[in-house]
Design an enzyme around this catalytic site. Structure first.
Site, PDB file in Angstrom:
ATOM      1  N   GLY A  70      52.187  21.258  42.208  1.00 10.59           N
ATOM      2  CA  GLY A  70      53.401  22.196  41.864  1.00 10.59           C
ATOM      3  C   GLY A  70      53.892  22.168  40.498  1.00 10.59           C
ATOM      4  O   GLY A  70      54.600  23.176  40.195  1.00 10.59           O
TER       5      GLY A  70
ATOM      6  N   ASP B  80      50.939   9.395  49.581  1.00  6.41           N
ATOM      7  CA  ASP B  80      50.211  10.422  48.916  1.00  6.41           C
ATOM      8  C   ASP B  80      48.803  10.155  48.576  1.00  6.41           C
ATOM      9  O   ASP B  80      48.376   9.105  48.007  1.00  6.41           O
ATOM     10  CB  ASP B  80      50.817  10.916  47.628  1.00  6.41           C
ATOM     11  CG  ASP B  80      50.706  11.996  47.088  1.00  6.41           C
ATOM     12  OD1 ASP B  80      50.272  13.061  47.940  1.00  6.41           O
ATOM     13  OD2 ASP B  80      50.407  12.497  45.932  1.00  6.41           O
TER      14      ASP B  80
HETATM   15 ZN   LIG Z   1      47.864  16.350  45.394  1.00  4.54          ZN
END
Ligand SMILES: [Zn+2]
Length: 287
Positions: free
Chosen positions: A212, A84
């Site tokens: 999110g 990530d």
């Molecule tokens: Zn991110």
């Protein structure tokens, strides 16, 4: 090992109208929570290894921990290990050669042409190895790991730049900025659905939603309808883990059995991961 390329996993979700949860793992306990939740829901999932965890623990210890826990808990559902927000080409290459199944190069802070050039190089290697590749265009606000993008600097991705970026880099899935932020929201976010639909229509690729955590459920569902096929969740998982541990300690001040204390965090986080999986519609999709 039930590993699946991020490219295959996200494409399948996109074709079938659900989203893959990309859940951030920070240590052994959080990896366990994510794996057990996925198995119970019979859901394919991504486990994200991010910059903070790499700095604190190291890429290989985390990556190997995923392997070990998959074996130990006899996990059968499709799993994809995702790097990530890497801001270094070298780190992407390290992950590529160490059996990650998905890479994200985040050049969103770089000048547009530099972002394209390095992302394109990462994509080329990823595809040669059969891995999935994610890039980011537009700046997502908030704090992720040690990097903060001020709200005034966060930029909604335009259709033109999304299309140009997507075509020239060849990314498999595209992170865009459509009103979400990393970290804890100060006010309820309002996603720019029109922009999302326009981007999907132009780019014709799965879109990734970062930040999110804390997005209202109905907005999450709407975003999936409009082309989002990967949703990153981190903050809400850490909150549930830490709140559970804090709660346990408040009531059991002298409980120093570390495993018992950690188990309260694992149970709480596992429950949140399961809720997200059902919300994203990936439950029962393990085949
Ligand atoms: Zn991110």
């Amino acid at each position: 090992m039930p590993y699946v390329s991020g490219k295959t996993m996200i494409q399948e979700a996109w074709n079938s109208g659900y989203a893959i949860g990309a859940f951030t793992a920070h240590n052994l306990e959080t990896i366990k929570a994510v794996l057990l939740a996925a198995e119970e829901e019979q859901s394919p999932i991504m486990i994200q290894i991010g910059q903070k965890a790499i700095n604190e623990i190291g890429m290989m210890p985390l990556r190997n921990a995923v392997d070990s826990l998959i074996q130990h808990h006899q996990i059968t559902v499709p799993i994809c290990i995702h790097l990530d927000h890497s801001r270094k080409f070298e780190q992407c290459m390290e992950a590529a050669t160490r059996d990650f199944q998905s890479l994200m190069f985040d050049g969103s802070a770089l000048p547009f042409e530099d972002n394209i050039r390095i992302t394109q190089a990462v994509v080329e290697v990823a595809h040669a190895l059969g891995l999935g590749a994610e890039g980011e265009i537009g700046k997502i606000g908030g704090t992720e790991d040690d990097i903060t993008v001020d709200e005034k600097d966060a930029m909604i991705t335009t259709v033109e730049e999304a299309l140009d970026f997507s075509e020239r880099t060849g990314v498999d899935y595209l992170a865009v900025s459509i009103g979400t932020a990393h970290g804890v929201y100060k006010t309820t976010p309002e996603l720019k659905f029109d922009r999302l639909s326009e981007i999907k229509a132009a780019v014709k690729k799965p879109v990734v939603l970062h930040g999110g955590s804390g997005v209202p459920d109905e907005q999450v569902v709407e975003s999936i309808k409009r082309g989002v096929a990967k949703i990153n969740v981190d903050t809400e998982l850490r909150q549930s883990f830490i709140n559970a541990v804090q709660g346990h300690w408040k009531e059991n001040e002298s409980d120093y059995v570390l495993a018992d204390v950690m188990n309260t965090g694992i149970a709480s986080m596992k429950e949140v991961v399961q809720q997200k999986i059902r919300l994203f519609g990936s439950n029962g999709k393990a085949k």
